[in-house]
Design a protein around this motif. Sequence first.
Motif, PDB file in Angstrom:
ATOM      1  N   UNK A   1     -35.125   6.570  11.325  1.00  0.00           N
ATOM      2  CA  UNK A   1     -33.592   5.545  11.654  1.00  0.00           C
ATOM      3  C   UNK A   1     -33.251   5.752  12.467  1.00  0.00           C
ATOM      4  N   UNK A   2     -31.896   4.790  12.933  1.00  0.00           N
ATOM      5  CA  UNK A   2     -31.752   4.452  14.056  1.00  0.00           C
ATOM      6  C   UNK A   2     -30.446   4.587  14.293  1.00  0.00           C
ATOM      7  N   UNK A   3     -29.684   5.755  14.206  1.00  0.00           N
ATOM      8  CA  UNK A   3     -28.276   6.335  13.304  1.00  0.00           C
ATOM      9  C   UNK A   3     -28.391   7.831  13.489  1.00  0.00           C
ATOM     10  N   UNK A   4     -29.028   7.381  12.390  1.00  0.00           N
ATOM     11  CA  UNK A   4     -28.653   9.338  11.948  1.00  0.00           C
ATOM     12  C   UNK A   4     -30.008  10.241  12.145  1.00  0.00           C
ATOM     13  N   UNK A   5     -29.721  11.073  12.709  1.00  0.00           N
ATOM     14  CA  UNK A   5     -31.331  12.134  13.701  1.00  0.00           C
ATOM     15  C   UNK A   5     -31.261  11.741  14.955  1.00  0.00           C
ATOM     16  N   UNK A   6     -30.620  10.311  15.587  1.00  0.00           N
ATOM     17  CA  UNK A   6     -30.434  10.160  16.998  1.00  0.00           C
ATOM     18  C   UNK A   6     -30.550  11.331  17.922  1.00  0.00           C
ATOM     19  N   UNK A   7     -29.415  12.167  17.220  1.00  0.00           N
ATOM     20  CA  UNK A   7     -29.812  13.454  17.796  1.00  0.00           C
ATOM     21  C   UNK A   7     -30.312  14.736  16.982  1.00  0.00           C
ATOM     22  N   UNK A   8     -31.006  16.457  17.673  1.00  0.00           N
ATOM     23  CA  UNK A   8     -31.067  17.320  16.458  1.00  0.00           C
ATOM     24  C   UNK A   8     -31.088  18.178  17.433  1.00  0.00           C
ATOM     25  N   UNK A   9     -30.130  18.708  16.616  1.00  0.00           N
ATOM     26  CA  UNK A   9     -30.147  20.120  16.715  1.00  0.00           C
ATOM     27  C   UNK A   9     -30.964  21.356  15.976  1.00  0.00           C
ATOM     28  N   UNK A  10     -31.831  21.718  16.388  1.00  0.00           N
ATOM     29  CA  UNK A  10     -32.471  23.146  15.284  1.00  0.00           C
ATOM     30  C   UNK A  10     -32.513  23.825  15.760  1.00  0.00           C
ATOM     31  N   UNK A  11     -31.725  24.787  15.230  1.00  0.00           N
ATOM     32  CA  UNK A  11     -31.451  26.188  15.591  1.00  0.00           C
ATOM     33  C   UNK A  11     -32.248  27.283  13.664  1.00  0.00           C
ATOM     34  N   UNK A  12     -31.968  28.457  14.824  1.00  0.00           N
ATOM     35  CA  UNK A  12     -32.645  29.775  13.944  1.00  0.00           C
ATOM     36  C   UNK A  12     -31.936  30.258  12.847  1.00  0.00           C
ATOM     37  N   UNK A  13     -31.228  30.712  13.869  1.00  0.00           N
ATOM     38  CA  UNK A  13     -29.790  31.770  12.534  1.00  0.00           C
ATOM     39  C   UNK A  13     -28.426  30.954  13.324  1.00  0.00           C
ATOM     40  N   UNK A  14     -27.724  30.323  12.396  1.00  0.00           N
ATOM     41  CA  UNK A  14     -26.147  30.427  12.498  1.00  0.00           C
ATOM     42  C   UNK A  14     -25.453  30.804  11.679  1.00  0.00           C
ATOM     43  N   UNK A  15     -24.464  30.880  11.316  1.00  0.00           N
ATOM     44  CA  UNK A  15     -23.231  30.900  10.914  1.00  0.00           C
ATOM     45  C   UNK A  15     -22.813  29.599   9.781  1.00  0.00           C
ATOM     46  N   UNK A  16     -23.051  29.156  10.495  1.00  0.00           N
ATOM     47  CA  UNK A  16     -22.835  28.386   9.391  1.00  0.00           C
ATOM     48  C   UNK A  16     -22.849  26.504  10.743  1.00  0.00           C
ATOM     49  N   UNK A  17     -23.796  25.753   9.891  1.00  0.00           N
ATOM     50  CA  UNK A  17     -24.038  24.426  10.739  1.00  0.00           C
ATOM     51  C   UNK A  17     -22.681  23.323  10.857  1.00  0.00           C
ATOM     52  N   UNK A  18     -21.955  24.002   9.944  1.00  0.00           N
ATOM     53  CA  UNK A  18     -20.499  22.579  10.059  1.00  0.00           C
ATOM     54  C   UNK A  18     -20.162  23.544  11.546  1.00  0.00           C
TER      55      UNK A  18
END
Length: 261
Positions: A16-33
Amino acid sequence: MTYDISQDSISDSLNTKLIGNYVVYLDSVESTMDIAADLAMQGAAEGTIVIAEEQIKGRGRFDRTWMSPSGKNLYMSLILYPDMRYLHQISMMCAVSIVDTLSSILAEESSISIKWPNDVRVSGKKIAGILVENRILESSEQISIIGIGLNINFDTTEIAEISEIATSISGELGYQIGRLEVINSLCSNLERLYFGIQSGESIKVRWENMLDTIGKRIKLSSGEDIIEGLASSVDEEGNLLLILKNGESLSVNAGEVTSQM
């Protein structure tokens, strides 16, 4: 635990050109929001996605808990800065993107639909949910944080309270599937439809045609009120148009459809 996705594998595989141009990948979070909202307030680039293996306090609409077992599904939040003119189409766009993704993976005879406004279902069972939270900055710029929870390799039959009302991709296929394939397809569909909206296309007709609520008598919970009526259509803004028992018409812009007959 070894997972089938990683920050590098997601970033490297997206076309893709826009969606996912920067990815933050985490193990465990309270909420991705919450992570995505913080990043947006700090000026994160449009198209940034936050993906977590597990959410401790994942939430859906009406602050309901979204079950988020580790390493099984997709828990993703997306940052967009949409023009106010097509803000009402963002939720529609996301639901249609998920339907298109599922249609490319599941058998042709699978019954994929949307329960108004944006619960995606397969054969009447919920497989994905969408949460859109909008904010306006002091600069008047619009921020949309879009949360998507999609059941991929989750055995919903193991949990009694959802076994009859929820499903997953693996549950429909009969075998597990690589999550990277799903992420790639979803991000591509999101981008295609988002670019389409930006160029003046409307997603409303496609979204409306996927709704399984239209033409049915429903009960809808709106705050403390329960409304009953015939779901006759939706308007351009996505509001649900109901015909009440007394023959009057009512436009509803939010609520939870609790039953469809």
